[in-house]
Design a protein around this motif. Sequence first.
Motif, short mmCIF file in Angstrom:
data_model
loop_
_atom_site.label_atom_id
_atom_site.label_comp_id
_atom_site.label_asym_id
_atom_site.label_seq_id
_atom_site.Cartn_x
_atom_site.Cartn_y
_atom_site.Cartn_z
N ASN A 38 0.86 -1.18 0.00
CA ASN A 38 0.00 0.00 0.00
C ASN A 38 0.90 1.23 0.00
O ASN A 38 1.47 1.59 1.04
N TRP A 39 1.03 1.87 -1.15
CA TRP A 39 1.96 2.99 -1.29
C TRP A 39 1.43 4.28 -0.68
O TRP A 39 2.14 5.27 -0.59
N LYS A 40 0.17 4.30 -0.27
CA LYS A 40 -0.42 5.51 0.31
C LYS A 40 -0.12 5.64 1.80
O LYS A 40 -0.32 6.69 2.38
N GLU A 41 0.32 4.57 2.43
CA GLU A 41 0.59 4.59 3.87
C GLU A 41 2.04 4.22 4.14
O GLU A 41 2.66 3.49 3.37
N VAL A 42 2.54 4.71 5.24
CA VAL A 42 3.90 4.39 5.66
C VAL A 42 3.85 3.52 6.91
O VAL A 42 2.85 3.49 7.62
N ASP A 43 4.91 2.80 7.14
CA ASP A 43 4.98 1.95 8.34
C ASP A 43 5.20 2.80 9.58
O ASP A 43 4.64 2.53 10.64
N GLU A 44 6.05 3.81 9.45
CA GLU A 44 6.32 4.73 10.56
C GLU A 44 6.26 6.16 10.04
O GLU A 44 6.89 6.48 9.04
N PHE A 45 5.50 7.00 10.72
CA PHE A 45 5.41 8.40 10.33
C PHE A 45 6.72 9.11 10.64
O PHE A 45 7.49 8.65 11.47
N ILE A 97 8.95 16.10 3.44
CA ILE A 97 10.12 15.60 4.15
C ILE A 97 10.76 14.54 3.28
O ILE A 97 10.15 13.51 3.00
N HIS A 98 11.97 14.80 2.84
CA HIS A 98 12.68 13.90 1.94
C HIS A 98 13.41 12.81 2.74
O HIS A 98 13.66 12.98 3.94
N LEU A 129 11.71 29.69 8.18
CA LEU A 129 11.80 28.27 8.51
C LEU A 129 13.11 27.63 8.06
O LEU A 129 13.23 26.41 8.04
N SER A 130 14.10 28.45 7.72
CA SER A 130 15.36 27.91 7.19
C SER A 130 16.12 27.05 8.20
O SER A 130 16.80 26.11 7.82
N ASP A 131 16.00 27.34 9.48
CA ASP A 131 16.71 26.55 10.49
C ASP A 131 15.73 25.68 11.29
O ASP A 131 15.85 25.54 12.49
N PHE A 132 14.78 25.10 10.58
CA PHE A 132 13.76 24.26 11.22
C PHE A 132 14.43 23.03 11.85
O PHE A 132 15.37 22.47 11.29
N PRO A 133 13.95 22.63 13.03
CA PRO A 133 14.56 21.46 13.70
C PRO A 133 14.51 20.21 12.84
O PRO A 133 13.58 20.03 12.05
N ARG A 134 15.46 19.34 13.02
CA ARG A 134 15.56 18.11 12.23
C ARG A 134 14.35 17.21 12.48
O ARG A 134 13.92 17.05 13.62
N ILE A 135 13.87 16.65 11.41
CA ILE A 135 12.76 15.69 11.48
C ILE A 135 13.21 14.41 10.79
O ILE A 135 13.75 14.45 9.68
N GLU A 136 13.03 13.30 11.46
CA GLU A 136 13.37 12.01 10.87
C GLU A 136 12.30 11.63 9.85
O GLU A 136 11.11 11.73 10.14
N PRO A 137 12.69 11.20 8.65
CA PRO A 137 11.72 10.89 7.61
C PRO A 137 10.87 9.66 7.94
O PRO A 137 11.20 8.87 8.83
N ALA A 138 9.79 9.52 7.17
CA ALA A 138 8.91 8.37 7.31
C ALA A 138 9.64 7.11 6.85
O ALA A 138 10.60 7.18 6.07
N LYS A 146 10.05 9.60 1.13
CA LYS A 146 9.54 10.97 1.07
C LYS A 146 8.08 10.97 1.53
O LYS A 146 7.31 10.07 1.20
N SER A 147 7.71 11.99 2.29
CA SER A 147 6.31 12.13 2.70
C SER A 147 5.91 13.59 2.60
O SER A 147 6.75 14.49 2.69
#
Length: 159
Positions: A38-45, A97-98, A129-138, A146-147
């Motif tokens: 199912n390409w519309k959902e991710v295992d972990e957000f 989020i890449h 928003l150039s120095d936005f905190p790091r976010i771990e990808p899905a 990418k999400s």
Amino acid sequence: MKKISLFIFLLSLNSCQFFDKKAPDEQELLEQELKKINWKEVDEFPTAFSCDSILDTELQKQCFFDNIIQNIQSRIGVDTLQIMYPEIDTIKVKVTIHPDAKIQFETQIPKGTVSYDIALIDSILQQKLSDFPRIEPAIKRGIKVKSQFVLPVVINVAE
């Protein structure tokens, strides 16, 4: 001895049918497996640092969205956008989020509303928003993917 030979001979005749079966084609197996996904959902957000410790997936997802919205609001809320466009109370921000944890922000203003300089709003958004905190990808099947999300961000809080 004849009985054993006859038994082995009969067994070998029956086993020949097992060699006639063709192994599934590699491409066919790949296509079958891809159809199952199912390409519309991710295992972990995707997750923000402040939400890492939450174990429940729904609570972690909600924490992630709340964290992003609050972070964007605090950076652009009481600033240029509010002064330039006092009639805008909420904007929609498309967050991408890449897999390499790079984040992109893009303003989305509904069609049919008063025309705004979207390029200017986007440039302000990018600057703030150039120095936005790091976010771990899905994660999908153990691979970072990418999400994209469209989030409503309130910029004018009614007083």
